[in-house]
Scaffold this active site. Sequence first.
Site, PDB file in Angstrom:
ATOM      1  N   ASN A  10       0.863  -1.160  -0.138  1.00 43.03           N
ATOM      2  CA  ASN A  10       0.010   0.090   0.210  1.00 43.03           C
ATOM      3  C   ASN A  10       0.947   1.304  -0.113  1.00 43.03           C
ATOM      4  O   ASN A  10       1.462   1.603   1.070  1.00 43.03           O
ATOM      5  CB  ASN A  10      -0.970  -0.116   1.186  1.00 43.03           C
ATOM      6  CG  ASN A  10      -1.766   1.156   1.311  1.00 43.03           C
ATOM      7  OD1 ASN A  10      -1.841   1.979   0.426  1.00 43.03           O
ATOM      8  ND2 ASN A  10      -2.393   1.327   2.332  1.00 43.03           N
ATOM      9  N   LYS A  12       0.235   4.171  -0.193  1.00 42.06           N
ATOM     10  CA  LYS A  12      -0.574   5.379   0.110  1.00 42.06           C
ATOM     11  C   LYS A  12      -0.225   6.370  -0.830  1.00 42.06           C
ATOM     12  O   LYS A  12      -0.170   6.340  -1.875  1.00 42.06           O
ATOM     13  CB  LYS A  12       0.011   5.688   1.650  1.00 42.06           C
ATOM     14  CG  LYS A  12      -0.025   4.342   2.567  1.00 42.06           C
ATOM     15  CD  LYS A  12      -0.230   4.510   4.034  1.00 42.06           C
ATOM     16  CE  LYS A  12      -0.261   3.343   4.965  1.00 42.06           C
ATOM     17  NZ  LYS A  12      -0.330   3.406   6.307  1.00 42.06           N
ATOM     18  N   HIS A  96      -9.984   1.592   4.404  1.00 42.84           N
ATOM     19  CA  HIS A  96      -8.673   1.587   5.339  1.00 42.84           C
ATOM     20  C   HIS A  96      -8.868   2.526   6.538  1.00 42.84           C
ATOM     21  O   HIS A  96      -9.774   3.648   6.243  1.00 42.84           O
ATOM     22  CB  HIS A  96      -7.417   2.239   4.391  1.00 42.84           C
ATOM     23  CG  HIS A  96      -6.013   2.273   4.948  1.00 42.84           C
ATOM     24  ND1 HIS A  96      -5.565   3.211   5.931  1.00 42.84           N
ATOM     25  CD2 HIS A  96      -5.287   1.213   4.809  1.00 42.84           C
ATOM     26  CE1 HIS A  96      -4.456   2.745   6.528  1.00 42.84           C
ATOM     27  NE2 HIS A  96      -4.016   1.536   5.644  1.00 42.84           N
ATOM     28  N   GLU A  98      -7.181   4.762   7.595  1.00 43.45           N
ATOM     29  CA  GLU A  98      -6.905   6.441   7.266  1.00 43.45           C
ATOM     30  C   GLU A  98      -8.300   7.135   6.525  1.00 43.45           C
ATOM     31  O   GLU A  98      -8.526   8.271   6.837  1.00 43.45           O
ATOM     32  CB  GLU A  98      -5.713   6.428   6.412  1.00 43.45           C
ATOM     33  CG  GLU A  98      -4.454   6.406   7.242  1.00 43.45           C
ATOM     34  CD  GLU A  98      -3.216   5.569   6.610  1.00 43.45           C
ATOM     35  OE1 GLU A  98      -3.027   5.700   5.226  1.00 43.45           O
ATOM     36  OE2 GLU A  98      -2.127   4.937   7.259  1.00 43.45           O
ATOM     37  N   GLU A 168      -5.839  -4.484  10.579  1.00 42.24           N
ATOM     38  CA  GLU A 168      -4.846  -3.517  10.662  1.00 42.24           C
ATOM     39  C   GLU A 168      -5.311  -2.736  12.040  1.00 42.24           C
ATOM     40  O   GLU A 168      -6.011  -1.728  12.163  1.00 42.24           O
ATOM     41  CB  GLU A 168      -5.023  -2.745   9.566  1.00 42.24           C
ATOM     42  CG  GLU A 168      -4.507  -3.373   8.390  1.00 42.24           C
ATOM     43  CD  GLU A 168      -3.894  -2.201   7.291  1.00 42.24           C
ATOM     44  OE1 GLU A 168      -2.881  -2.652   6.618  1.00 42.24           O
ATOM     45  OE2 GLU A 168      -4.370  -1.042   7.248  1.00 42.24           O
ATOM     46  N   GLY A 174       2.195   2.251  10.907  1.00 41.55           N
ATOM     47  CA  GLY A 174       3.286   3.622  10.895  1.00 41.55           C
ATOM     48  C   GLY A 174       4.000   3.739  11.941  1.00 41.55           C
ATOM     49  O   GLY A 174       4.658   4.905  12.154  1.00 41.55           O
ATOM     50  N   SER A 214       2.978  -1.859  10.523  1.00 44.98           N
ATOM     51  CA  SER A 214       4.592  -2.136  10.731  1.00 44.98           C
ATOM     52  C   SER A 214       5.081  -3.656  10.327  1.00 44.98           C
ATOM     53  O   SER A 214       6.141  -4.051  11.112  1.00 44.98           O
ATOM     54  CB  SER A 214       4.760  -1.854  12.205  1.00 44.98           C
ATOM     55  OG  SER A 214       4.612  -0.371  12.584  1.00 44.98           O
TER      56      SER A 214
HETATM   57  P1  13P Z   1       2.790   0.341   7.930  1.00 45.09           P
HETATM   58  O1  13P Z   1       3.162  -0.914   7.103  1.00 45.09           O
HETATM   59  O2  13P Z   1       3.509   1.609   7.175  1.00 45.09           O
HETATM   60  O3  13P Z   1       2.638   0.392   9.182  1.00 45.09           O
HETATM   61  O4  13P Z   1       1.210   0.696   7.114  1.00 45.09           O
HETATM   62  C1  13P Z   1       0.190  -0.199   7.416  1.00 45.09           C
HETATM   63  C2  13P Z   1      -0.969  -0.026   6.513  1.00 45.09           C
HETATM   64  O5  13P Z   1      -1.549   0.907   6.760  1.00 45.09           O
HETATM   65  C3  13P Z   1      -1.051  -0.834   5.185  1.00 45.09           C
HETATM   66  O6  13P Z   1      -2.272  -0.419   4.814  1.00 45.09           O
END
Ligand code: 13P
Length: 259
Positions: A10, A12, A96, A98, A168, A174, A214
Amino acid sequence: MPRRPMMAANWKMNKTVREAQDYTAALLPRAADAEEVDVVVFAPFTCLHEVARMAGDSAVVAGAQNFYYEDSGAYTGEISAPMLLDVGVGAVIVGHSERREIFGEDDEMVARKTKRAVEADLLPVVCVGETKEERDAGGMWEKVSGQVRRVIDELEDAGGESVVFAYEPIWAIGTGDTATPEDAQDAIGKIRDLLRETRGDDFAESVRILYGGSVKPENAAEIMAQKDIDGALVGGASLEVESFVELIEAAQNAVAPPE
Ligand code: 13P
């Protein structure tokens, strides 16, 4: 049939078209070596056409990070399922955290998008997960089960292969603060049990459930070794092609150990 592992990047809101081209060119031959793994790259809309074109009929699938459930019309700023299919996209992230937290998507919106993706033959990767406060208050399962149930209610008679879930935990995204493999297995095992109770054995055994938060080359093997975890949805560690390839190899080794 055992479930095929999936390793998903992903990106982002990262990468120009040029960066996406360089990444995809480096990824394609390496992904082809991992014959047992489905590899998906969830790229920004601006790069999708190019990633899908380069991936062609290879083992790499181009995925979108979001879409809207109407097909066309006065929805300024939105992209529809037919538009994604038109440029060769095969999968889409739905809900997601976010999008839920920053853009206000609720369970109803996530369920409608999932249903539309399945109808359109776009593989939805539906994200669920709890905040730190919810976990600390003992509310992890209440939150996650509610999110999963709402989606399942909408899917009616769709088969288990047509949807993927990604657990997640928001506090692990992150932050470098990965859930322990046991905590990830615990939540994902519970999700599979819920799928079994609501939709029966065949459905529950065919749905792939990923972990996200992560994931990096150092912890991937341990995560992939958990019985109900079928892969990972990876943010930060997917941005460099070399570390994403290491994750793909970890998934491959989990099902087909090198001799
Ligand atoms: P990270 O791997 O940066 O923690 O992000 C996870 C994520 O949100 C994948 O969709």
